[in-house]
Design a protein around this motif. Sequence first.
Motif, short mmCIF file in Angstrom:
data_model
loop_
_atom_site.label_atom_id
_atom_site.label_comp_id
_atom_site.label_asym_id
_atom_site.label_seq_id
_atom_site.Cartn_x
_atom_site.Cartn_y
_atom_site.Cartn_z
N GLU A 190 77.09 56.44 60.73
CA GLU A 190 76.87 56.41 62.17
C GLU A 190 75.61 57.18 62.53
N HIS A 191 74.94 56.70 63.57
CA HIS A 191 73.74 57.39 64.05
C HIS A 191 73.68 57.33 65.57
N ARG A 192 73.25 58.42 66.17
CA ARG A 192 72.83 58.34 67.56
C ARG A 192 71.34 58.03 67.53
N GLN A 193 70.94 57.01 68.28
CA GLN A 193 69.55 56.57 68.19
C GLN A 193 68.70 56.86 69.42
N ASP A 206 69.02 58.17 73.95
CA ASP A 206 69.90 58.86 74.90
C ASP A 206 71.19 58.08 75.10
N TYR A 265 74.45 54.61 70.45
CA TYR A 265 74.99 55.09 69.17
C TYR A 265 75.33 53.86 68.33
#
Length: 483
Positions: free
Chosen positions: A131-134, A136, A139
């Motif tokens: 998982e990544h937050r990409q 603002d 995700y």
Amino acid sequence: MPKTPITVARGDGIGPEIMEACLRVLEAAGAELEYEFVTIGEQVYESGNTSGITPEFWESIRRTKVFYKAPLTTPQGKGYKSINVTIRKTLSLYANVRPVRTSEPFIETLHPAMDVVIIRENEEDLYAAIEHRQTDEVYQCLKLITRPGSERLIRYAFEYALANNRKKITCMTKDNIMKLTDGLFHKVFDEVAEEYPSVETDHLIIDIGTARVADTPEAFDMIVLPNLYGDIVSDVTAQLSGSVGLGRSANIGEKMAMFEAIHGSAPDISGRGIANPSGLLNAGVMMLIHVGQSEIAEKIENAYLKTIEDGIHTVDIYDPSRSKVRVSTDEFADAVIERLGQKPQVLAPVSYANGRNVQTSFPLKNANPATRDLHGIDVFLFWDEGDRDPDELGEALSQANTDKLQLTMITNRGLKVYPQGAPETFCTDHWRCRFEPETDGGTSQQDIITLLQSVHDAGFDIIKTENLYSFDGQFGFSLGQGQ
Ligand code: NAD
């Protein structure tokens, strides 16, 4: 018969109570087992080890290859890893097998005729948990479905059907939407099915499939699914059977296997001696079949069914209109031991004596390497200018086109918004911008690097890229929605 060594964890909460009861039944039935007890779970977490697992466990399981596990408590809060997921993935226990059968009229259920086996993929899919937050706002979680992972699981499902006299396997996916990932799972299912003409097959889209399982579970014989769908559908069937205290499961790998109840450590009733040991006991039955002690497995399950039929019930399934005696965990085990050698009269007895073990390791036949050609690239941007007008982005980004690669499409959350998007579409700050060659003369890694430099020089914020490939001339990427 020489004793088979197995690794045993007594577990947390109700774990030690129900494990003790189950081991007593196994002993009384004459199971030829030698136990290696290991400590994993709460005590290990509390010692500061966030994995909850000690090196002794790994040494033991590598020696015995069979693990009988009582439920464990995963402490709430950050940093603690689920032991189940760690063990399944580390040891490649690729198939989660959950047979669910009801015990009507002795345990209440709306679906008395339900008798289904769920085989769920255990290692891949969204449970890779990459998982990544990409940006603002956005995700992502990568959904990985592999050909060998799917093929091994599906072959196991067909072998299980043959070994257990099951007639039909239903595959469930969402391949009308996820044509590449779920499409692969479905395709491999169809390919493998051709080698097992005696097993009837069927495919349902997961949403209607789950609805039908909830409505008429008795219409299904076996169901094979990718990880997330399997997680959900197997809990639906367990719940429909009457009590989570009854559910059993096996986690099968090529060389190792783990057997457990499906419920957790039930801290709300722990220490009171009232927990139902049935799920763990029936997991023990699966374990005995796995280690080649099918006759003892059969003897235990038939005695268990007779106990249920005689109305001897723990509190979770006690119902004055159906039950005769409400018993403790230990009393339930005593009642099963008393009935060893007996068969149920109303419920169907089980017969495993002539059963054969299910093959777990397969030469994977269909993994032919393809010719892979680089076609183009999807460049993902964080862009939050003005009113987030896709045309404004498209026109500005086109300035970054190179001789080799041109902007052909922009999507937002997968929907094509440029060229010719719809004014109503809501756009986030996360844009997927596809660059492809004008003519299909092939694209090189250098062409990609030149393009990325150009996009960067034009002042755009690149958050990730995804190369676009063709495999044996077929595009290996989806089109934008609406493209
Ligand atoms: P749970 O399954 O432990 O309990 C849910 C409910 O079912 C409770 O009311 C409990 O009393 C009842 N119940 C469960 N097993 C029973 C049994 N054998 N007999 C009678 N009643 C039973 O689920 P939970 O409360 O969500 O989780 C408790 C802990 O167990 C958590 O730490 C969780 O992480 C862990 N857990 C472990 C496993 C596992 O080891 N495989 C699986 C699920 C949950």
